[in-house]
Write an enzyme that holds these catalytic residues in place. Structure first.
Site, short mmCIF file in Angstrom:
data_model
loop_
_atom_site.label_atom_id
_atom_site.label_comp_id
_atom_site.label_asym_id
_atom_site.label_seq_id
_atom_site.Cartn_x
_atom_site.Cartn_y
_atom_site.Cartn_z
N ASP A 1 91.07 24.84 -28.70
CA ASP A 1 92.30 24.05 -28.77
C ASP A 1 93.46 25.00 -28.94
OD1 ASP A 1 92.58 20.76 -29.38
OD2 ASP A 1 94.35 22.00 -29.70
N GLU B 1 84.66 10.11 -18.90
CA GLU B 1 84.11 9.81 -20.22
C GLU B 1 84.42 8.35 -20.56
OE1 GLU B 1 82.34 11.86 -22.35
OE2 GLU B 1 82.14 9.83 -23.14
N LEU C 1 83.63 6.94 -23.71
CA LEU C 1 83.37 6.67 -25.14
C LEU C 1 84.44 5.79 -25.77
CD1 LEU C 1 85.26 8.48 -27.26
CD2 LEU C 1 83.78 10.30 -26.47
N ARG C 2 83.95 4.94 -26.67
CA ARG C 2 84.85 4.09 -27.44
C ARG C 2 85.04 4.72 -28.81
NH1 ARG C 2 80.73 -0.51 -27.91
NH2 ARG C 2 79.50 1.39 -28.01
N GLU C 3 86.28 4.76 -29.28
CA GLU C 3 86.51 5.24 -30.63
C GLU C 3 85.75 4.32 -31.59
OE1 GLU C 3 90.70 5.81 -31.32
OE2 GLU C 3 90.86 6.89 -29.43
N LEU D 1 85.85 -10.50 -24.58
CA LEU D 1 86.37 -11.84 -24.38
C LEU D 1 86.87 -12.40 -25.72
CD1 LEU D 1 86.45 -13.36 -21.64
CD2 LEU D 1 84.51 -14.71 -22.44
N CYS E 1 94.04 4.47 -24.58
CA CYS E 1 93.45 4.40 -23.24
C CYS E 1 93.90 3.20 -22.43
CB CYS E 1 91.94 4.41 -23.33
SG CYS E 1 91.31 5.99 -23.94
N ARG F 1 97.83 4.91 -31.75
CA ARG F 1 98.53 4.97 -30.47
C ARG F 1 98.62 3.56 -29.87
NH1 ARG F 1 95.14 9.40 -27.39
NH2 ARG F 1 93.53 8.44 -28.68
C1 UDX Z 1 88.37 2.11 -24.30
C2 UDX Z 1 87.13 1.85 -23.42
O1 UDX Z 1 86.31 0.85 -23.99
C3 UDX Z 1 86.36 3.12 -23.23
O2 UDX Z 1 85.23 2.91 -22.39
C4 UDX Z 1 87.29 4.13 -22.62
O3 UDX Z 1 86.63 5.33 -22.41
C5 UDX Z 1 88.51 4.35 -23.49
O4 UDX Z 1 89.15 3.12 -23.71
P1 UDX Z 1 88.84 2.37 -26.91
O5 UDX Z 1 90.27 2.63 -26.57
O6 UDX Z 1 88.17 3.24 -27.94
O7 UDX Z 1 87.92 2.49 -25.59
O8 UDX Z 1 88.77 0.87 -27.43
P2 UDX Z 1 87.99 -0.47 -27.07
O9 UDX Z 1 86.90 -0.69 -28.04
O10 UDX Z 1 87.66 -0.56 -25.64
O11 UDX Z 1 89.15 -1.54 -27.43
C6 UDX Z 1 90.39 -1.51 -26.74
C7 UDX Z 1 91.36 -2.55 -27.28
O12 UDX Z 1 90.99 -3.84 -26.84
C8 UDX Z 1 91.45 -2.64 -28.81
O13 UDX Z 1 92.82 -2.72 -29.16
C9 UDX Z 1 90.73 -3.91 -29.13
O14 UDX Z 1 91.22 -4.50 -30.30
C10 UDX Z 1 91.01 -4.76 -27.92
N1 UDX Z 1 90.01 -5.79 -27.63
C11 UDX Z 1 88.74 -5.44 -27.30
C12 UDX Z 1 90.38 -7.13 -27.63
O15 UDX Z 1 91.54 -7.48 -27.91
N2 UDX Z 1 89.44 -8.07 -27.31
C13 UDX Z 1 88.16 -7.76 -26.99
O16 UDX Z 1 87.39 -8.67 -26.73
C14 UDX Z 1 87.79 -6.38 -27.00
#
Ligand code: UDX
Length: 443
Positions: free
Chosen positions: A36, A158, A160-162, A260, A270, A340
């Protein structure tokens, strides 16, 4: 393949994605060097401290450091000398004042690495980028690297979900390999050997498809969320209940219940910026119409934030200014300290701007929130911020908020009024404890 034959990996960029990738790959038996440009971040990781909240990662980092297989550096020259496969994991944020993707970190990291590549190596992009970027970077790498044509570029998005980053990295649903030669494909496969040995499906494809898979997946997920939130808008004027509606839809296997969940909508590093960058890129290359619906998906998502504030205003009899409002949640989703584009903080700041006395609590994101928005007031627990509140607003569905005892919270507030922005609470339970309960898309 013997462990000694595994390629040596570098991971350029040690944020949420890169740090997780580096730690997980070391835990799988690879020799890994994380790089980094932020010396402070490198120091913290090297001393065993994960600079962000990610369940399971600190334990795995400690083990990887103990094994001696994981090290960190700020030197591109060291990374170039060490690595056989170099993963580019730097951020691709939204450009200020535009919907376009800001590629400055990707361009800088690839160039800074390439100028030191004096032997055969594979550079693998993991960052989310506009389609066409990988082909351009492949040319750039060949041009800048002393090893020239010996250096190839591949794309490996990638997903991955946080909050689930470790599991998603070690046990992904699928791997996508965008390559331009058999050598690159085999090299990439050797960099994922233990994961492939689990039987993880692989899609072998070209660079452009690999780039597109990522934005297509995130656009689909965002669309699904905005779809159910659009239904919530219809429910709001018809007296229907979006929770029951979503449940009934979810029983249909073709639709499925994941992504949903109606409510305050999506945020994070993301989904929001990826759909905007995708729409922008599509317009640039003359196919804007194909994904113009993403503008609508974004608009529906933004309206959830203002509608949540409308519900608060409604409970307060039409005025926000002077009201004491307790905000539960700051992170963009539970099990994360990432703020973010967090819908929760957007709502809190807007209400603050409208003259409300807002106090915010979050189990993990308070430090980040305090730094970014010092104008807001913060508290140490849900009950702490709820003290004397005229209304409580649940904005991030942490499990500790689901478990709040409505009777205990009733003791500390001034008025028993709650807006459940995430459909996380049991409406019957709260109403029976004397609370006025409101949620988007529910009567
Ligand atoms: C997302 C994608 O899932 C992941 O595959 C990609 O690589 C990066 O972006 P992340 O940003 O970690 O991952 O969050 P995620 O769990 O997907 O949730 C995204 C947002 O959607 C959150 O703000 C969550 O609260 C919201 N959400 C999710 C809803 O409002 N309703 C849902 O049913 C699911």
């Amino acid at each position: 393949m013997e462990v000694s034959e595994l390629p040596r990996l570098t991971v350029i960029g040690t944020g949420y994605l890169g740090a997780t990738h580096a730690v997980c790959m070391a835990s799988l038996g690879y020799e890994v060097l994380g790089l980094d440009v932020d010396a402070r971040k490198v120091e913290r990781l090297a001393s065993g401290e994960v600079p962000f909240f990610e369940p399971g990662l600190p334990e795995l980092l400690a083990k990887a450091l103990d094994s001696g297989r994981l090290r960190f550096t700020t030197s591109y020259q060291e990374a170039a000398e060490f690595g056989d496969v170099h993963f580019i994991c730097v951020g691709t944020p939204q450009q200020p004042g535009s919907d376009a993707c800001d590629l400055r970190y990707v361009d800088a990291s690839v160039s800074d690495l390439a100028v030191h590549l004096t032997r055969k190596a594979l550079v693998v992009g993991k960052s989310t980028v506009p389609v066409g970027t990988a082909a351009r970077l492949a040319d750039l790498v060949r041009e800048l690297a002393p090893a020239g044509e010996e250096v190839e570029l591949a794309w490996n998005p990638e997903f991955l979900r946080e909050g689930f980053a470790v599991d998603d990295t070690l046990r992904p649903d699928r791997l996508v390999f965008g390559t331009t030669s058999e050598w690159a494909r085999e090299r990439l496969a050797s960099a994922f050997k233990p994961i492939l040995d689990h039987g993880t499906p692989v899609v072998d494809t070209d660079l452009a498809t690999a780039e597109l898979v990522k934005v297509a997946a995130n656009s689909f997920l965002a669309t699904k969320i905005s779809y159910i939130n659009a239904m919530a808008e219809i429910c709001e004027v018809t007296g229907a209940d979006v929770r029951d509606l979503a449940q009934a839809l979810a029983y249909d296997d073709r639709i499925g219940g994941r992504f949903l969940q109606p409510g305050l909508g999506f945020g994070g590093g993301c989904l929001p910026k990826d759909i905007r960058a995708f729409a922008h890129r599509a317009e640039e290359i003359g196919v804007g119409q194909a994904v113009s619906f993403l503008r609508e998906v974004d608009a529906i998502n933004r309206r959830r934030r203002s509608r949540t504030i409308d519900l608060v205003r409604g409970l307060l009899g039409g005025r926000l200014d002077g009201a004491r409002i307790a905000c539960l949640g700051a992170a963009f989703k539970p099990n994360s300290d990432d703020i973010r584009d967090a819908p929760a903080l957007d709502v809190a700041r807007t209400m603050h701007g409208l003259g409300a006395h807002v106090r915010v609590y979050d189990p993990a994101a308070l430090d980040n929130a305090r730094l970014a928005y010092p104008e807001l007031r913060y508290g140490e627990s849900a009950l702490d911020v709820a003290r004397d509140a005229d209304v409580v607003v649940l904005l991030t569905e942490w499990s500790e908020f689901r478990e709040i005892d409505p009777a205990a919270m009733a003791e500390v507030v001034r008025h028993r009024r709650i807006v459940d922005g995430r459909h996380a609470l049991d409406a019957v339970l709260w109403r029976s404890a004397g609370w006025e309960y409101r949620a988007l898309g529910r009567p």
